[in-house]
Design an enzyme around this catalytic site. Sequence first.
Site, PDB file in Angstrom:
ATOM      1  N   ASP A  79      10.032 -19.988  -9.585  1.00 57.59           N
ATOM      2  CA  ASP A  79      10.966 -20.750  -8.755  1.00 57.59           C
ATOM      3  C   ASP A  79      10.239 -21.824  -7.950  1.00 57.59           C
ATOM      4  O   ASP A  79       9.086 -21.637  -7.556  1.00 57.59           O
ATOM      5  CB  ASP A  79      11.688 -19.767  -7.813  1.00 57.59           C
ATOM      6  CG  ASP A  79      12.919 -20.388  -7.185  1.00 57.59           C
ATOM      7  OD1 ASP A  79      13.351 -21.470  -7.626  1.00 57.59           O
ATOM      8  OD2 ASP A  79      13.457 -19.782  -6.241  1.00 57.59           O
ATOM      9  N   ASN A  84      22.128 -21.157 -15.014  1.00 58.49           N
ATOM     10  CA  ASN A  84      21.492 -22.482 -15.023  1.00 58.49           C
ATOM     11  C   ASN A  84      22.296 -23.546 -15.777  1.00 58.49           C
ATOM     12  O   ASN A  84      22.072 -24.747 -15.591  1.00 58.49           O
ATOM     13  CB  ASN A  84      20.069 -22.425 -15.595  1.00 58.49           C
ATOM     14  CG  ASN A  84      19.053 -21.813 -14.654  1.00 58.49           C
ATOM     15  OD1 ASN A  84      18.035 -21.266 -15.064  1.00 58.49           O
ATOM     16  ND2 ASN A  84      19.313 -21.900 -13.347  1.00 58.49           N
TER      17      ASN A  84
HETATM   18  C1  FPP Z   1      13.186 -22.799 -11.090  1.00 57.08           C
HETATM   19  O1  FPP Z   1      12.914 -23.901 -10.261  1.00 57.08           O
HETATM   20  C2  FPP Z   1      12.796 -23.010 -12.460  1.00 57.08           C
HETATM   21  C3  FPP Z   1      13.651 -23.066 -13.535  1.00 57.08           C
HETATM   22  C4  FPP Z   1      15.103 -22.907 -13.440  1.00 57.08           C
HETATM   23  C5  FPP Z   1      13.171 -23.275 -14.892  1.00 57.08           C
HETATM   24  C6  FPP Z   1      11.809 -22.745 -15.238  1.00 57.08           C
HETATM   25  C7  FPP Z   1      11.300 -23.598 -16.315  1.00 57.08           C
HETATM   26  C8  FPP Z   1      10.014 -24.007 -16.477  1.00 57.08           C
HETATM   27  C9  FPP Z   1       8.923 -23.521 -15.604  1.00 57.08           C
HETATM   28  C10 FPP Z   1       9.638 -24.982 -17.530  1.00 57.08           C
HETATM   29  C11 FPP Z   1       9.875 -24.611 -18.962  1.00 57.08           C
HETATM   30  C12 FPP Z   1       9.568 -23.201 -19.331  1.00 57.08           C
HETATM   31  C13 FPP Z   1       8.798 -22.794 -20.376  1.00 57.08           C
HETATM   32  C14 FPP Z   1       8.732 -21.336 -20.672  1.00 57.08           C
HETATM   33  C15 FPP Z   1       7.995 -23.707 -21.201  1.00 57.08           C
HETATM   34  P1  FPP Z   1      14.130 -24.610  -9.537  1.00 57.08           P
HETATM   35  O2  FPP Z   1      14.543 -25.774 -10.339  1.00 57.08           O
HETATM   36  O3  FPP Z   1      15.230 -23.622  -9.265  1.00 57.08           O
HETATM   37  O4  FPP Z   1      13.446 -25.050  -8.191  1.00 57.08           O
HETATM   38  P2  FPP Z   1      14.145 -25.254  -6.770  1.00 57.08           P
HETATM   39  O5  FPP Z   1      14.666 -23.918  -6.344  1.00 57.08           O
HETATM   40  O6  FPP Z   1      13.027 -25.739  -5.905  1.00 57.08           O
HETATM   41  O7  FPP Z   1      15.227 -26.265  -6.952  1.00 57.08           O
END
Ligand code: FPP
Length: 242
Positions: A16, A64
């Site tokens: 996250d 998501n």
């Molecule tokens: C959360 O950060 C992250 C995600 C919803 C996606 C995770 C994806 C990756 C790390 C990249 C691709 C994955 C792979 C396995 C290659 P957020 O967007 O919720 O952050 P925030 O809470 O700060 O908005």
Amino acid sequence: MIETNNLPKHVAIIMDGNGRWAKAKGKNRVFGHRSGTQAVKKIVEKSAEMGIDYLTLYAFSTENWDRPKTEVSSLMDLLIKALRRELDKMLSNNIQLRSIGDISQLPAEVEKELKDTIEKTSKNSGMVLTLALNYGARQELTQAIQEISRKVKNNIISPENVDETIINEHLYTRNLPGVDLLIRTSGEQRISNFLLWQIAYAELYFSTVLWPDFNEEHFRTAIDSYKKRERRFGKTSEQLTN
Ligand code: FPP
């Protein structure tokens, strides 16, 4: 170096903070996800090197889809590119890729790339890397209950025989052990519909570091914290030492 003493067998991570990391740098959210992909690479390699048997990453939840369309499509694009780019590394590191979640609802190209990579790495016998994609624990439990109900209705299982083993066998994680350590980055302290059944006895570790900054040292600190904990599984401390 492979270490065996008290290492968690199964580590799950809620990655996250990509969005906040990007915002702090005056960049868009996709920039954060791209940097997050680099963190994925580092942590996967470190886990394999340490001798972790199972690593499960929450890459895309059933919730998501509600994000802006451009962000969803960028995440899908990053995933395809990462799978293509990392295949050779997975093969040379003996990593077996798997997925949990309803991948039939992903864009066709993502589903195909994922299935191809899973197939190509299926003979590997080292760390099992599981990507949770279009995954939600309530959805997982709902489909398991539906499937078990159908079997009960058709006299394949009797209601009295529905036990933890049967429930486990109907989850996406049927071939994975329970989670030993669950890590969440970015300072949020919640589970967000991830592996609700499987974390029953997991140790929880919350890091304030945003995912793109989460590196091998932070991971090491999380593992060391786990190693110091006494897991009692409902027993007393004395029962465990005797
Ligand atoms: C959360 O950060 C992250 C995600 C919803 C996606 C995770 C994806 C990756 C790390 C990249 C691709 C994955 C792979 C396995 C290659 P957020 O967007 O919720 O952050 P925030 O809470 O700060 O908005």
